[in-house]
Motif scaffolding. Structure first.
Motif, PDB file in Angstrom:
ATOM      1  N   ASP A 111      -7.418 -10.614  23.926  1.00 31.68           N
ATOM      2  CA  ASP A 111      -8.183  -9.374  23.849  1.00 31.68           C
ATOM      3  C   ASP A 111      -7.832  -8.557  22.616  1.00 31.68           C
ATOM      4  O   ASP A 111      -6.654  -8.308  22.343  1.00 31.68           O
ATOM      5  N   GLY A 112      -8.867  -8.149  21.871  1.00 34.96           N
ATOM      6  CA  GLY A 112      -8.667  -7.273  20.730  1.00 34.96           C
ATOM      7  C   GLY A 112      -8.081  -7.934  19.504  1.00 34.96           C
ATOM      8  O   GLY A 112      -7.666  -7.244  18.578  1.00 34.96           O
ATOM      9  N   VAL A 113      -8.033  -9.272  19.459  1.00 39.94           N
ATOM     10  CA  VAL A 113      -7.421  -9.978  18.330  1.00 39.94           C
ATOM     11  C   VAL A 113      -8.452 -10.882  17.665  1.00 39.94           C
ATOM     12  O   VAL A 113      -9.148 -11.643  18.337  1.00 39.94           O
ATOM     13  N   VAL A 114      -8.569 -10.772  16.338  1.00 42.30           N
ATOM     14  CA  VAL A 114      -9.371 -11.701  15.560  1.00 42.30           C
ATOM     15  C   VAL A 114      -8.433 -12.423  14.597  1.00 42.30           C
ATOM     16  O   VAL A 114      -7.336 -11.938  14.294  1.00 42.30           O
ATOM     17  N   ALA A 115      -8.862 -13.583  14.122  1.00 46.44           N
ATOM     18  CA  ALA A 115      -8.083 -14.345  13.143  1.00 46.44           C
ATOM     19  C   ALA A 115      -8.965 -14.543  11.917  1.00 46.44           C
ATOM     20  O   ALA A 115     -10.187 -14.636  12.030  1.00 46.44           O
ATOM     21  N   VAL A 116      -8.354 -14.572  10.740  1.00 43.80           N
ATOM     22  CA  VAL A 116      -9.108 -14.781   9.510  1.00 43.80           C
ATOM     23  C   VAL A 116      -8.543 -15.954   8.734  1.00 43.80           C
ATOM     24  O   VAL A 116      -7.348 -16.233   8.772  1.00 43.80           O
ATOM     25  N   GLN A 117      -9.443 -16.642   8.049  1.00 42.34           N
ATOM     26  CA  GLN A 117      -9.065 -17.736   7.157  1.00 42.34           C
ATOM     27  C   GLN A 117      -9.560 -17.360   5.780  1.00 42.34           C
ATOM     28  O   GLN A 117     -10.721 -16.967   5.619  1.00 42.34           O
ATOM     29  N   GLY A 118      -8.702 -17.434   4.789  1.00 43.56           N
ATOM     30  CA  GLY A 118      -9.095 -17.102   3.429  1.00 43.56           C
ATOM     31  C   GLY A 118      -8.122 -17.707   2.442  1.00 43.56           C
ATOM     32  O   GLY A 118      -7.283 -18.525   2.802  1.00 43.56           O
ATOM     33  N   VAL A 119      -8.262 -17.276   1.208  1.00 41.52           N
ATOM     34  CA  VAL A 119      -7.397 -17.764   0.139  1.00 41.52           C
ATOM     35  C   VAL A 119      -6.078 -17.006   0.203  1.00 41.52           C
ATOM     36  O   VAL A 119      -6.054 -15.770   0.229  1.00 41.52           O
ATOM     37  N   LEU A 120      -4.978 -17.730   0.235  1.00 42.86           N
ATOM     38  CA  LEU A 120      -3.655 -17.124   0.294  1.00 42.86           C
ATOM     39  C   LEU A 120      -3.402 -16.288  -0.954  1.00 42.86           C
ATOM     40  O   LEU A 120      -3.645 -16.725  -2.070  1.00 42.86           O
ATOM     41  N   VAL A 121      -2.938 -15.049  -0.748  1.00 42.19           N
ATOM     42  CA  VAL A 121      -2.634 -14.123  -1.833  1.00 42.19           C
ATOM     43  C   VAL A 121      -1.123 -14.095  -2.036  1.00 42.19           C
ATOM     44  O   VAL A 121      -0.363 -14.073  -1.071  1.00 42.19           O
ATOM     45  N   ASP A 122      -0.704 -14.101  -3.293  1.00 40.37           N
ATOM     46  CA  ASP A 122       0.717 -14.048  -3.614  1.00 40.37           C
ATOM     47  C   ASP A 122       1.210 -12.620  -3.398  1.00 40.37           C
ATOM     48  O   ASP A 122       1.067 -11.754  -4.263  1.00 40.37           O
ATOM     49  N   HIS A 123       1.724 -12.358  -2.199  1.00 32.77           N
ATOM     50  CA  HIS A 123       2.193 -11.026  -1.829  1.00 32.77           C
ATOM     51  C   HIS A 123       3.322 -11.191  -0.814  1.00 32.77           C
ATOM     52  O   HIS A 123       3.193 -11.959   0.127  1.00 32.77           O
ATOM     53  N   THR A 124       4.400 -10.479  -0.999  1.00 34.86           N
ATOM     54  CA  THR A 124       5.547 -10.593  -0.099  1.00 34.86           C
ATOM     55  C   THR A 124       5.202 -10.009   1.262  1.00 34.86           C
ATOM     56  O   THR A 124       4.708  -8.887   1.369  1.00 34.86           O
ATOM     57  N   THR A 125       5.448 -10.796   2.314  1.00 34.78           N
ATOM     58  CA  THR A 125       5.188 -10.367   3.686  1.00 34.78           C
ATOM     59  C   THR A 125       6.367 -10.776   4.563  1.00 34.78           C
ATOM     60  O   THR A 125       7.163 -11.634   4.178  1.00 34.78           O
ATOM     61  N   PRO A 126       6.456 -10.200   5.746  1.00 41.80           N
ATOM     62  CA  PRO A 126       7.497 -10.640   6.669  1.00 41.80           C
ATOM     63  C   PRO A 126       7.298 -12.109   7.050  1.00 41.80           C
ATOM     64  O   PRO A 126       6.175 -12.623   6.997  1.00 41.80           O
ATOM     65  N   GLU A 127       8.364 -12.758   7.459  1.00 44.07           N
ATOM     66  CA  GLU A 127       8.289 -14.165   7.872  1.00 44.07           C
ATOM     67  C   GLU A 127       7.250 -14.327   8.972  1.00 44.07           C
ATOM     68  O   GLU A 127       7.160 -13.526   9.902  1.00 44.07           O
ATOM     69  N   GLY A 128       6.434 -15.357   8.841  1.00 43.91           N
ATOM     70  CA  GLY A 128       5.404 -15.647   9.829  1.00 43.91           C
ATOM     71  C   GLY A 128       4.082 -14.938   9.574  1.00 43.91           C
ATOM     72  O   GLY A 128       3.136 -15.109  10.328  1.00 43.91           O
ATOM     73  N   GLU A 129       3.997 -14.134   8.519  1.00 44.63           N
ATOM     74  CA  GLU A 129       2.762 -13.431   8.180  1.00 44.63           C
ATOM     75  C   GLU A 129       2.307 -13.846   6.795  1.00 44.63           C
ATOM     76  O   GLU A 129       3.081 -14.367   6.004  1.00 44.63           O
ATOM     77  N   ALA A 130       1.021 -13.609   6.505  1.00 42.00           N
ATOM     78  CA  ALA A 130       0.471 -13.913   5.184  1.00 42.00           C
ATOM     79  C   ALA A 130      -0.670 -12.955   4.900  1.00 42.00           C
ATOM     80  O   ALA A 130      -1.295 -12.427   5.817  1.00 42.00           O
ATOM     81  N   VAL A 131      -0.938 -12.737   3.639  1.00 41.14           N
ATOM     82  CA  VAL A 131      -2.097 -11.965   3.207  1.00 41.14           C
ATOM     83  C   VAL A 131      -3.099 -12.965   2.655  1.00 41.14           C
ATOM     84  O   VAL A 131      -2.742 -13.847   1.871  1.00 41.14           O
ATOM     85  N   VAL A 132      -4.355 -12.837   3.100  1.00 48.38           N
ATOM     86  CA  VAL A 132      -5.413 -13.707   2.599  1.00 48.38           C
ATOM     87  C   VAL A 132      -6.555 -12.862   2.072  1.00 48.38           C
ATOM     88  O   VAL A 132      -6.759 -11.723   2.506  1.00 48.38           O
ATOM     89  N   ALA A 133      -7.295 -13.419   1.128  1.00 46.84           N
ATOM     90  CA  ALA A 133      -8.467 -12.755   0.573  1.00 46.84           C
ATOM     91  C   ALA A 133      -9.713 -13.464   1.067  1.00 46.84           C
ATOM     92  O   ALA A 133      -9.725 -14.693   1.203  1.00 46.84           O
ATOM     93  N   LEU A 134     -10.740 -12.680   1.382  1.00 42.77           N
ATOM     94  CA  LEU A 134     -12.020 -13.258   1.750  1.00 42.77           C
ATOM     95  C   LEU A 134     -13.118 -12.316   1.280  1.00 42.77           C
ATOM     96  O   LEU A 134     -12.886 -11.123   1.091  1.00 42.77           O
ATOM     97  N   PRO A 135     -14.320 -12.848   1.069  1.00 38.46           N
ATOM     98  CA  PRO A 135     -15.400 -12.011   0.580  1.00 38.46           C
ATOM     99  C   PRO A 135     -15.724 -10.871   1.544  1.00 38.46           C
ATOM    100  O   PRO A 135     -15.708 -11.043   2.764  1.00 38.46           O
TER     101      PRO A 135
END
Length: 64
Positions: free
Chosen positions: A27-51
């Motif tokens: 409930d209340g959670v979406v997931a996204v798939q995109g191009v991985l962005v070079d940005h420091t994040t906590p372990e287990g997380e990532a920043v992605v770019a999408l249109p």
């Protein structure tokens, strides 16, 4: 986690590597798939770019 495409996933994308937004079975959670962005994040997380249009399409599909 079960994923169901709600936007993106260009039909011409044959290798399933196109930017996509998914509804999940949580409930209340979406997931996204995109191009991985070079940005420091906590372990287990990532920043992605999408249109931006993929996000707009997802918002419409979710009734936002």
């Amino acid at each position: 986690m079960k994923l169901s495409r709600i936007s993106g996933g260009d039909p011409e994308c044959r290798s399933n590597d196109c930017p996509t937004v998914y509804a999940t079975d949580e409930d209340g959670v979406v997931a996204v798939q995109g191009v991985l962005v070079d940005h420091t994040t906590p372990e287990g997380e990532a920043v992605v770019a999408l249109p931006e249009e993929v996000l707009r399409e997802a918002a419409r599909a979710l009734g936002w």
